[in-house]
Design an enzyme around this catalytic site. Structure first.
Site, short mmCIF file in Angstrom:
data_model
loop_
_atom_site.label_atom_id
_atom_site.label_comp_id
_atom_site.label_asym_id
_atom_site.label_seq_id
_atom_site.Cartn_x
_atom_site.Cartn_y
_atom_site.Cartn_z
N ARG A 67 18.39 -6.03 -2.72
CA ARG A 67 17.21 -5.50 -3.43
C ARG A 67 17.63 -4.49 -4.50
O ARG A 67 17.08 -4.48 -5.60
CB ARG A 67 16.22 -4.89 -2.43
CG ARG A 67 15.58 -5.94 -1.52
CD ARG A 67 14.51 -5.38 -0.65
NE ARG A 67 13.39 -4.90 -1.43
CZ ARG A 67 12.47 -4.05 -0.95
NH1 ARG A 67 12.59 -3.60 0.29
NH2 ARG A 67 11.47 -3.66 -1.69
N GLN A 98 3.67 3.03 -3.58
CA GLN A 98 4.30 2.51 -2.36
C GLN A 98 5.68 1.94 -2.70
O GLN A 98 6.44 1.57 -1.81
CB GLN A 98 3.44 1.40 -1.74
CG GLN A 98 2.04 1.84 -1.39
CD GLN A 98 1.15 0.67 -1.05
OE1 GLN A 98 1.05 0.25 0.09
NE2 GLN A 98 0.51 0.10 -2.09
N HIS A 116 6.82 5.58 0.26
CA HIS A 116 7.72 4.80 1.12
C HIS A 116 9.18 5.03 0.80
O HIS A 116 10.03 4.23 1.17
CB HIS A 116 7.39 3.30 0.98
CG HIS A 116 6.05 2.95 1.55
ND1 HIS A 116 5.39 1.78 1.27
CD2 HIS A 116 5.22 3.64 2.38
CE1 HIS A 116 4.23 1.75 1.91
NE2 HIS A 116 4.10 2.88 2.58
N CYS A 151 28.65 8.69 6.53
CA CYS A 151 28.23 9.98 5.98
C CYS A 151 29.47 10.81 5.61
O CYS A 151 30.36 10.99 6.46
CB CYS A 151 27.40 10.72 7.04
SG CYS A 151 27.06 12.44 6.60
N CYS A 154 29.53 13.96 8.18
CA CYS A 154 29.78 13.90 9.64
C CYS A 154 30.32 12.53 10.08
O CYS A 154 30.61 12.32 11.25
CB CYS A 154 28.50 14.23 10.42
SG CYS A 154 27.32 12.86 10.43
N SER A 193 -1.77 -5.19 -2.21
CA SER A 193 -2.66 -6.01 -1.37
C SER A 193 -3.47 -5.08 -0.45
O SER A 193 -4.39 -5.54 0.23
CB SER A 193 -1.83 -6.99 -0.53
OG SER A 193 -0.96 -6.25 0.31
N ALA A 235 -0.89 -6.70 -14.33
CA ALA A 235 -0.93 -5.26 -14.63
C ALA A 235 -0.44 -4.95 -16.04
O ALA A 235 -1.07 -4.17 -16.78
CB ALA A 235 -0.08 -4.52 -13.61
N1 APR Z 1 0.07 -7.53 -11.73
C1 APR Z 1 -0.73 -6.93 -10.82
N2 APR Z 1 -0.76 -7.27 -9.50
C2 APR Z 1 0.05 -8.28 -9.13
C3 APR Z 1 0.92 -8.96 -10.02
C4 APR Z 1 0.91 -8.55 -11.38
N3 APR Z 1 1.69 -9.14 -12.30
N4 APR Z 1 1.60 -9.92 -9.32
C5 APR Z 1 1.17 -9.82 -8.03
N5 APR Z 1 0.25 -8.85 -7.91
C6 APR Z 1 -0.46 -8.39 -6.73
C7 APR Z 1 -0.69 -9.42 -5.64
O1 APR Z 1 -1.90 -10.13 -5.90
C8 APR Z 1 -0.82 -8.53 -4.40
O2 APR Z 1 -2.17 -8.09 -4.24
O3 APR Z 1 0.35 -7.39 -6.13
C9 APR Z 1 0.04 -7.32 -4.74
C10 APR Z 1 1.34 -7.26 -3.97
O4 APR Z 1 1.01 -7.07 -2.62
P1 APR Z 1 2.22 -6.85 -1.57
O5 APR Z 1 3.30 -7.84 -1.86
O6 APR Z 1 1.60 -6.81 -0.21
O7 APR Z 1 2.82 -5.42 -1.95
P2 APR Z 1 2.29 -4.00 -1.52
O8 APR Z 1 0.79 -4.00 -1.45
O9 APR Z 1 2.94 -3.00 -2.41
O10 APR Z 1 2.89 -3.85 -0.03
C11 APR Z 1 2.71 -2.59 0.60
O11 APR Z 1 4.16 -3.31 2.39
O12 APR Z 1 6.07 -4.44 2.93
C12 APR Z 1 5.52 -3.18 2.81
O13 APR Z 1 6.60 -1.16 2.37
C13 APR Z 1 6.25 -2.37 1.78
O14 APR Z 1 5.38 -0.87 0.11
C14 APR Z 1 5.22 -2.16 0.69
C15 APR Z 1 3.91 -2.29 1.44
ZN ZN Z 2 25.96 13.02 8.59
#
Ligand code: APR
Ligand code: ZN
Length: 252
Positions: A67, A98, A116, A151, A154, A193, A235
Site C-alpha cells: 500500500r 479516515q 485512522h 525498533c 529497544c 461509504s 470528488a
Molecule cells: N469520488 C468520490 N467518491 C468515490 C469515488 C470518487 N472518485 N470513487 C469511489 N467513491 C466512493 C464509493 O462510492 C464509496 O462510497 O468512496 C467510498 C469508499 O468507501 P470505502 O471503500 O468503504 O472507504 P471508506 O469509507 O474510507 O472506509 C472507511 O474502512 O477499511 C476501513 O480503515 C479503513 O478508513 C477505512 C474505513
Molecule cells: Zn521500542
C-alpha cells in the site's frame, strides 16, 4: 444543486470536510469496498487486525508495504487541492479524514485530523518509539528491507501507526473531530461509504447539532439519508466545479 451547494459553502460560518478512500480514488489509490476495493482481494482478519499482526507480521507488513508503494507515488487530485484552497480562503476550518495516505497534507491542507493514523508512520510494539519514515528519509530503505523491522530503541517489532479493526482511535484526534463536528454548520462528506464507526458518527453529530450535510459520492452511502444536498459524481470533478462557483460567489 451545485449552485445551491456553492452558496451554502461560500456563506457557511464553520465548514468542515469529512473524507474517506473515495477522495483518493482519482489519485489511483484503491478504495476498500465497492468493485476493485481492497477488501475484495484481502481478508481484513489476515492483514488489518492486531491478531493478524501477532499471528503473521510478515503478511501484514507485505500488505502495508504494497500500500505504501502505491501511495508514495500518488499525487493529490483536484478534490484534495480544492479543499486546501478553501482552507486558504478561510472558508474550510478543518479536514477530518479516515485516510492514511497523507494526500490532504501533500495538497496543502494544514488543519488535518487523521482518525485512522498515517501509513508513513511506524511505532514500536513495546516502547514509545515512533518514526515518520518520510520525514526521517528512511522510507525507501525501509521498503527494501527484507526482514521484519525492529525498533532502533529497544529492538522489538515495529508496526504501522494505523488503526486496525478492533482498535481504539487516537483519543485526541477523535475528541478534536467530535468538537469540530459539534461546531460545524456545514459538513462536506466526500468519498466515504460511512460504514465504519466511530468515524461515521462525524456527519451524524453535525446533523444532531443542527448543521447541514453535502454528500459528494457516485453512490448511496450510510449517511445519504442525512444529506441536505447530494452531489452524485467523482470528488475531483465535483470539487473543481464547486471551487469555481464558490470563488465567484465570494467575489459578489
Ligand atoms: N469520488 C468520490 N467518491 C468515490 C469515488 C470518487 N472518485 N470513487 C469511489 N467513491 C466512493 C464509493 O462510492 C464509496 O462510497 O468512496 C467510498 C469508499 O468507501 P470505502 O471503500 O468503504 O472507504 P471508506 O469509507 O474510507 O472506509 C472507511 O474502512 O477499511 C476501513 O480503515 C479503513 O478508513 C477505512 C474505513
Ligand atoms: Zn521500542
Amino acid at each position: 444543486m451545485i449552485e445551491e451547494a456553492a452558496k451554502l459553502i461560500a456563506h457557511s460560518r464553520f465548514l468542515i470536510a469529512f473524507t474517506g478512500a473515495g477522495i483518493s480514488a482519482e489519485s489511483g489509490i484503491p478504495t476498500f469496498r465497492g468493485h476493485g476495493g481492497l477488501w475484495e482481494n484481502y481478508r481484513v482478519e489476515e492483514v488489518a487486525t492486531p491478531e493478524a499482526f501477532r499471528r503473521n507480521p510478515s503478511l501484514v507488513w507485505d500488505f502495508y508495504k504494497m500500500r505504501i508503494r502505491k501511495m508514495k507515488d500518488a499525487k493529490p487530485n483536484k478534490a484534495h487541492l480544492a479543499l486546501a484552497e478553501l482552507e486558504k480562503m478561510g472558508i474550510l476550518k478543518a479536514v477530518i479524514t479516515q485516510n492514511i495516505d497523507d494526500l490532504h497534507r501533500r495538497a496543502g491542507s494544514e488543519n488535518v485530523i487523521e482518525l485512522h493514523g498515517n501509513i508513513y508512520r511506524v511505532k514500536c510494539t513495546s516502547c514509545d518509539y515512533r518514526e515518520n519514515l518520510k520525514e526521517s528519509g528512511r522510507l525507501d530503505e525501509f521498503l527494501d528491507e527484507g526482514e521484519l523491522p525492529g525498533c532502533p530503541k529497544c529492538g522489538s517489532l515495529l508496526r504501522p501507526d494505523v488503526v486496525w479493526f478492533g482498535e481504539p482511535l487516537p483519543e485526541q484526534a477523535l475528541d478534536e473531530a467530535f468538537n469540530l463536528a459539534r461546531r460545524a454548520d456545514l459538513c462536506l462528506v466526500i468519498g466515504t461509504s460511512a460504514q465504519v464507526f466511530p468515524a461515521a458518527y462525524i456527519p451524524m453529530l453535525v446533523k444532531d447539532e443542527g448543521g447541514r450535510i453535502i454528500e459528494i459520492n457516485p453512490d448511496n452511502t450510510g449517511i445519504t439519508h442525512l444529506a441536505d444536498i447530494i452531489l452524485r459524481g467523482k470528488a475531483g470533478e465535483i470539487m473543481d466545479g464547486l471551487l469555481k462557483k464558490i470563488r465567484h460567489e465570494v467575489r459578489r
